[in-house]
Design an enzyme around this catalytic site. Structure first.
Site, PDB file in Angstrom:
ATOM      1  CG  ASP A 170     -14.067   6.766   3.978  1.00  0.00           C
ATOM      2  OD1 ASP A 170     -14.703   5.707   3.806  1.00  0.00           O
ATOM      3  OD2 ASP A 170     -12.830   6.786   4.171  1.00  0.00           O
ATOM      4  NE  ARG A 208      -4.234  -1.694   0.638  1.00  0.00           N
ATOM      5  CZ  ARG A 208      -5.059  -2.029   1.634  1.00  0.00           C
ATOM      6  NH1 ARG A 208      -4.995  -1.390   2.793  1.00  0.00           N
ATOM      7  NH2 ARG A 208      -5.944  -2.992   1.473  1.00  0.00           N
TER       8      ARG A 208
HETATM    9  C1  LIG Z   1     -14.198  -1.668   3.253  1.00  0.00           C
HETATM   10  S1  LIG Z   1     -14.706   0.009   3.102  1.00  0.00           S
HETATM   11  C2  LIG Z   1     -16.433  -0.143   3.365  1.00  0.00           C
HETATM   12  C3  LIG Z   1     -17.212   0.667   2.375  1.00  0.00           C
HETATM   13  C4  LIG Z   1     -18.722   0.505   2.425  1.00  0.00           C
HETATM   14  N1  LIG Z   1     -19.253   0.864   3.721  1.00  0.00           N
HETATM   15  C5  LIG Z   1     -19.135  -0.906   2.060  1.00  0.00           C
HETATM   16  O1  LIG Z   1     -19.492  -1.686   2.963  1.00  0.00           O
HETATM   17  O2  LIG Z   1     -19.122  -1.250   0.886  1.00  0.00           O
HETATM   18  C6  LIG Z   1     -14.126   0.671   4.660  1.00  0.00           C
HETATM   19  C7  LIG Z   1     -14.042   2.190   4.662  1.00  0.00           C
HETATM   20  O3  LIG Z   1     -13.854   2.612   6.017  1.00  0.00           O
HETATM   21  C8  LIG Z   1     -13.022   3.745   6.022  1.00  0.00           C
HETATM   22  N2  LIG Z   1     -12.414   3.909   7.358  1.00  0.00           N
HETATM   23  C9  LIG Z   1     -11.439   3.163   7.927  1.00  0.00           C
HETATM   24  N3  LIG Z   1     -11.126   3.648   9.133  1.00  0.00           N
HETATM   25  C10 LIG Z   1     -11.935   4.709   9.347  1.00  0.00           C
HETATM   26  C11 LIG Z   1     -12.091   5.625  10.412  1.00  0.00           C
HETATM   27  N4  LIG Z   1     -11.334   5.572  11.527  1.00  0.00           N
HETATM   28  N5  LIG Z   1     -13.025   6.593  10.300  1.00  0.00           N
HETATM   29  C12 LIG Z   1     -13.801   6.684   9.182  1.00  0.00           C
HETATM   30  N6  LIG Z   1     -13.695   5.855   8.131  1.00  0.00           N
HETATM   31  C13 LIG Z   1     -12.767   4.875   8.214  1.00  0.00           C
HETATM   32  C14 LIG Z   1     -12.008   3.460   4.917  1.00  0.00           C
HETATM   33  O4  LIG Z   1     -11.397   4.632   4.439  1.00  0.00           O
HETATM   34  C15 LIG Z   1     -12.853   2.735   3.869  1.00  0.00           C
HETATM   35  O5  LIG Z   1     -13.283   3.616   2.857  1.00  0.00           O
END
Ligand SMILES: C[S@@+](CC[C@H](N)C(=O)[O-])C[C@H]1O[C@@H](n2cnc3c(N)ncnc32)[C@H](O)[C@@H]1O
Length: 272
Positions: A142, A33
């Protein structure tokens, strides 16, 4: 080669700034990454990046590292069933419940590149024309600046629209931009997109009737999951519902939620 010291530094940085836990054994993921960032900074390896991070006062590089370490996997109408439940049960129930004030608040708490919230917007436009005259407050957040920019742009490759988006909705709600597809302005304008870290202060998120917080708790430790669920509990409006990812639950974390099974979807609401 990533040294144990550099791996440890990155893990601590990511944990402090996002609550994402990187377990030992994830060295390959860190290397994979961070490679583009290492290159973009004109550095030879992650060791060089760590040295630069130690002296970076602005915090910009730290943010970029966290951004790069987030997993942004998503798709339109991901898992299908939660969207069916939203359409058949939850939204009709919410419309009945809020028929006097004619206002609904929805929050998508880990929006990634936007497919989830735009799926919800399409579903609303397709099946609930009456909501066009309601006050709809739809917020999507996000931690990743890059992802929020992508959400705002609403531009998707052919490969991305091929994943889960029915052709009829593609034709109706998107327009062609070069080789890509862009969601029409009318749907983009429905959502207020914001950068927000779930592990720090929640600024400007309204008390919500429906919260989609799917596939993000899995990255946190139990203490952080409890803290976040506690805040969700306080933010859910009476009768409101929380949607989590298929491998996530409130069980053994916060007993104030009850699990409700609708067909093939598990939802959560505050116990009465
Ligand atoms: C796997 S994606 C899930 C996307 C969508 N909710 C779905 O289920 O298809 C996880 C997302 O969580 C976000 N994320 C991770 N840690 C986070 C945090 N501390 N606060 C807010 N968002 C976060 C990441 O940037 C990523 O875009």
């Amino acid at each position: 080669m990533l040294s144990p010291g550099d791996f440890d530094y990155i893990c601590r940085l990511v944990l402090e700034r996002s609550a994402i836990v990187l377990e030992p054994g994830k060295e390959y993921l860190v290397e994979l990454r961070l490679k583009p960032l290492v290159r973009a900074c004109g550095l030879a390896d992650i060791g060089g990046l760590v040295q630069k991070l130690r002296t970076d006062r602005s915090g910009d590089l730290q943010r970029e590292v966290v951004d790069a370490m987030t997993t942004n996997e998503t798709s339109f109408f991901r898992d299908v069933h939660p969207f069916d439940t939203l359409r058949k049960i939850i939204l009709p129930e919410m419309i009945r419940l809020r028929s006097t004030e004619r206002a609904l608040n929805l929050w998508c708490a880990a929006a990634s590149s936007g497919q989830e919230i735009y799926s919800i917007c399409m579903l609303i436009r397709e099946h609930f024309p009456e909501l066009a005259s309601w006050r709809m407050n739809i917020v999507a957040t996000d931690i990743s600046r890059e992802m929020i920019q992508r959400c705002r742009e609403g531009r998707y490759s052919q490969l991305e629209v091929n994943r889960g988006l029915p052709a009829a909705l593609l034709v109706k709600h998107f327009e062609r931009v070069e080789m890509d597809w862009r969601i029409k302005d009318e749907l983009r304008r429905m959502v207020d997109f914001r950068e927000m870290n779930l592990a720090s202060l929640w600024m400007g998120v309204p008390a919500s009737d429906v919260i989609f917080m799917r596939n993000v708790l899995i990255y946190f430790d139990d203490a952080m999951k409890r803290q976040i669920l506690g805040k969700v509990y306080n933010l859910l409006r009476p009768g409101g519902y929380l949607f989590l990812g298929g491998s996530e639950t409130t069980l053994n974390l916060d007993s104030r939620f009850e699990q409700v099974k609708f067909d093939r979807t598990l939802c959560y609401r505050a116990r009465t």
